[in-house]
Design an enzyme around this catalytic site. Structure first.
Site, PDB file in Angstrom:
ATOM      1  CB  SER A  31      -0.841  -0.228   0.875  1.00  0.00           C
ATOM      2  OG  SER A  31      -0.197  -0.305   2.512  1.00  0.00           O
TER       3      SER A  31
ATOM      4  CG  HIS B 229      -1.821   4.192   5.271  1.00  0.00           C
ATOM      5  ND1 HIS B 229      -2.717   3.810   4.986  1.00  0.00           N
ATOM      6  CD2 HIS B 229      -0.666   2.645   4.363  1.00  0.00           C
ATOM      7  CE1 HIS B 229      -2.556   2.414   4.744  1.00  0.00           C
ATOM      8  NE2 HIS B 229      -1.466   1.848   3.885  1.00  0.00           N
TER       9      HIS B 229
ATOM     10  CG  ASP C  31      -5.328   4.617   5.471  1.00  0.00           C
ATOM     11  OD1 ASP C  31      -5.750   4.135   4.390  1.00  0.00           O
ATOM     12  OD2 ASP C  31      -5.145   5.021   6.481  1.00  0.00           O
TER      13      ASP C  31
END
Length: 182
Positions: A57, A96, A123
């Site tokens: 990701s 992230h 998210d």
């Protein structure tokens, strides 16, 4: 079976005093690793000072298998920073980028919204957060990325995905400690 036979003969011929010394040495090695980990936790102010990237990701910045080093400073989190955070109901921390920061003027607390660099949606929309959660709070953040080692974490991933390899490695190391003579 020359090498295995020699190792077995070596183990069988160990007396009680030598076996005790080997066990103490093994215990000291394990204790040293735990002390080092706790020291890193204190220095970095992070409960997990080192994490492994487990998905794609964050590509192309971080690849699956990269080891990340974390630090949790007192400075406020800003948009653009890469953080590791925990989400209620999920065991594995997530890496992230912060895309939005909301500061509450009355309490000076901040909420952050994150997104993986390779993900299409943030998210909250992507279902990463808990069902009733739209933002992360400061206490959800485990640390900020301060450095990384590419691909070194693959050892951890392989041992997690194939536990038999982990048990074989631990067994081999244990035999090596027991069979070694000082």
């Amino acid at each position: 079976m020359g090498a295995i036979g020699n190792a077995m003969d070596s183990i069988i011929s160990i007396d009680l005093r030598q076996l005790t010394m080997q066990a103490i040495s093994l215990g000291m090695m394990v204790s040293s690793v735990m002390i080092l980990w706790k020291t890193l936790m204190c220095i970095t102010s992070s409960e997990s000072p080192i994490v492994v990237v487990l998905s794609g990701s964050m590509e192309p910045g971080f690849q699956k298998g990269d080891i990340l080093f974390l630090h949790m400073s007192k400075a406020p989190i800003r948009a653009g920073e890469i953080v590791v955070f925990h989400v209620e109901g999920k065991d594995i921390p997530i890496v992230h980028r912060v895309i939005k920061v909301h500061e509450r003027h009355d309490t000076k607390e901040i909420d952050v919204l994150t997104k993986g660099d390779d993900n299409d949606v943030d998210d909250d929309e992507g279902g990463i957060y808990a069902d009733d959660q739209q933002w992360l709070q400061q206490q959800d953040v485990a640390g900020r990325i301060v450095g990384f080692l590419p691909y070194v974490g693959w050892v951890t991933i392989i041992m997690t995905e194939n536990p038999i390899i982990k048990y074989i490695l631990i067994g081999a190391l244990g035999l090596l400690v027991i069979a070694s003579k000082e």
